[in-house]
Motif scaffolding. Sequence first.
Motif, PDB file in Angstrom:
ATOM      1  N   CYS A   1      -4.578   4.091  19.921  1.00 26.34           N
ATOM      2  CA  CYS A   1      -4.527   3.828  18.485  1.00 26.34           C
ATOM      3  C   CYS A   1      -5.388   2.619  18.128  1.00 26.34           C
ATOM      4  N   SER A   2      -6.030   2.713  16.975  1.00 24.97           N
ATOM      5  CA  SER A   2      -6.784   1.584  16.452  1.00 24.97           C
ATOM      6  C   SER A   2      -5.840   0.634  15.735  1.00 24.97           C
ATOM      7  N   GLY A   3      -6.375  -0.485  15.255  1.00 22.44           N
ATOM      8  CA  GLY A   3      -5.596  -1.363  14.394  1.00 22.44           C
ATOM      9  C   GLY A   3      -5.574  -0.807  12.974  1.00 22.44           C
ATOM     10  N   TRP A   4      -4.868  -1.501  12.074  1.00 18.36           N
ATOM     11  CA  TRP A   4      -4.825  -1.097  10.668  1.00 18.36           C
ATOM     12  C   TRP A   4      -6.100  -1.571   9.983  1.00 18.36           C
ATOM     13  N   VAL A   5      -6.783  -0.644   9.326  1.00 18.20           N
ATOM     14  CA  VAL A   5      -8.047  -0.942   8.667  1.00 18.20           C
ATOM     15  C   VAL A   5      -7.854  -0.858   7.160  1.00 18.20           C
ATOM     16  N   VAL A   6      -8.356  -1.863   6.421  1.00 18.36           N
ATOM     17  CA  VAL A   6      -8.232  -1.887   4.967  1.00 18.36           C
ATOM     18  C   VAL A   6      -9.273  -0.952   4.364  1.00 18.36           C
ATOM     19  N   ALA A   7      -8.823  -0.026   3.522  1.00 20.86           N
ATOM     20  CA  ALA A   7      -9.730   0.929   2.899  1.00 20.86           C
ATOM     21  C   ALA A   7     -10.710   0.216   1.982  1.00 20.86           C
ATOM     22  N   GLY A   8     -11.970   0.624   2.041  1.00 22.54           N
ATOM     23  CA  GLY A   8     -12.987   0.091   1.145  1.00 22.54           C
ATOM     24  C   GLY A   8     -13.579  -1.226   1.578  1.00 22.54           C
ATOM     25  N   SER A   9     -13.107  -1.793   2.689  1.00 19.94           N
ATOM     26  CA  SER A   9     -13.644  -3.087   3.128  1.00 19.94           C
ATOM     27  C   SER A   9     -14.956  -2.867   3.874  1.00 19.94           C
ATOM     28  N   GLU A  10     -15.955  -3.698   3.569  1.00 15.49           N
ATOM     29  CA  GLU A  10     -17.273  -3.633   4.228  1.00 15.49           C
ATOM     30  C   GLU A  10     -17.642  -5.023   4.719  1.00 15.49           C
ATOM     31  N   PRO A  11     -17.814  -5.222   6.016  1.00 16.03           N
ATOM     32  CA  PRO A  11     -17.556  -4.223   7.064  1.00 16.03           C
ATOM     33  C   PRO A  11     -16.069  -3.938   7.188  1.00 16.03           C
ATOM     34  N   ALA A  12     -15.720  -2.918   7.944  1.00 15.87           N
ATOM     35  CA  ALA A  12     -14.317  -2.530   8.097  1.00 15.87           C
ATOM     36  C   ALA A  12     -13.491  -3.711   8.590  1.00 15.87           C
TER      37      ALA A  12
ATOM     38  N   LEU B   1      -1.220  -9.697   2.987  1.00 18.03           N
ATOM     39  CA  LEU B   1      -0.486  -9.490   1.750  1.00 18.03           C
ATOM     40  C   LEU B   1      -1.082  -8.308   0.998  1.00 18.03           C
ATOM     41  N   VAL B   2      -0.224  -7.365   0.622  1.00 18.68           N
ATOM     42  CA  VAL B   2      -0.691  -6.208  -0.144  1.00 18.68           C
ATOM     43  C   VAL B   2      -0.554  -6.488  -1.628  1.00 18.68           C
ATOM     44  N   VAL B   3      -1.419  -5.863  -2.400  1.00 21.07           N
ATOM     45  CA  VAL B   3      -1.318  -5.870  -3.857  1.00 21.07           C
ATOM     46  C   VAL B   3      -1.379  -4.404  -4.278  1.00 21.07           C
ATOM     47  N   PRO B   4      -0.952  -4.078  -5.499  1.00 22.68           N
ATOM     48  CA  PRO B   4      -1.051  -2.685  -5.945  1.00 22.68           C
ATOM     49  C   PRO B   4      -2.475  -2.163  -5.764  1.00 22.68           C
ATOM     50  N   GLY B   5      -2.587  -1.004  -5.179  1.00 29.21           N
ATOM     51  CA  GLY B   5      -3.890  -0.418  -4.898  1.00 29.21           C
ATOM     52  C   GLY B   5      -4.341  -0.600  -3.459  1.00 29.21           C
TER      53      GLY B   5
END
Length: 200
Positions: free
Chosen positions: A51-62, A72-76
């Motif tokens: 398994c990979s780690g958790w990757v944030v969607a839309g982040s460049e670079p990943a 910390l998460v925010v809506p979206g």
Amino acid sequence: MRTSLKAALAGVAGAGLLLGGAGSLAFWNDTQTENGGTIESGTLNLLDRDCSGWVVAGSEPATTVDLLNDFLVVPGTEVSKTCTYGVKVEGVLEASLSVNDADDDGLELGPELEVTSDFSILDSVGDPSVGDAVVVTGGVGKWTFNQADTGKTLKAVITVKLPFEDGVVNNAANSLVGDGDKVALATRLDDLTVTVKQTS
């Protein structure tokens, strides 16, 4: 005629006595024995978890993050993890593919998280975009496994999202309290289990 009738009755009575003495009348019968065989169970195993780690969607670079520390998460916010498993199958069976949802642990943010999954079966370990044939994909609910699947790879992409939309509790997560401090919501993400379960 009376003498003949008496003789006939005596003959019937004698036959009855003979049957009674023998115990019962044996009907004709026959038997044949057929060879049995060895019955063995098949198998369905997931092997060599990776398994990979958790990757944030839309982040460049990943960007890979640790959900348990300092993230910390925010809506979206949407994070995903990819896991691969070797497949070993003996026999033919239909199975469901699933990942358990995050349990509501009584903390405010729990019910708002969405956990989804997407499954692929690859001819070998890797990304299908670089040559691996995708046998099935698209968040399937079921797949019929057979011995030809042995040696292939089950790929599961697990996504956890905090939605940004009307009607979701997180719209109130930043409501003012007291002297202007914001409310911080929290939850714990339970272990996520990939399950392949025979259905028929």
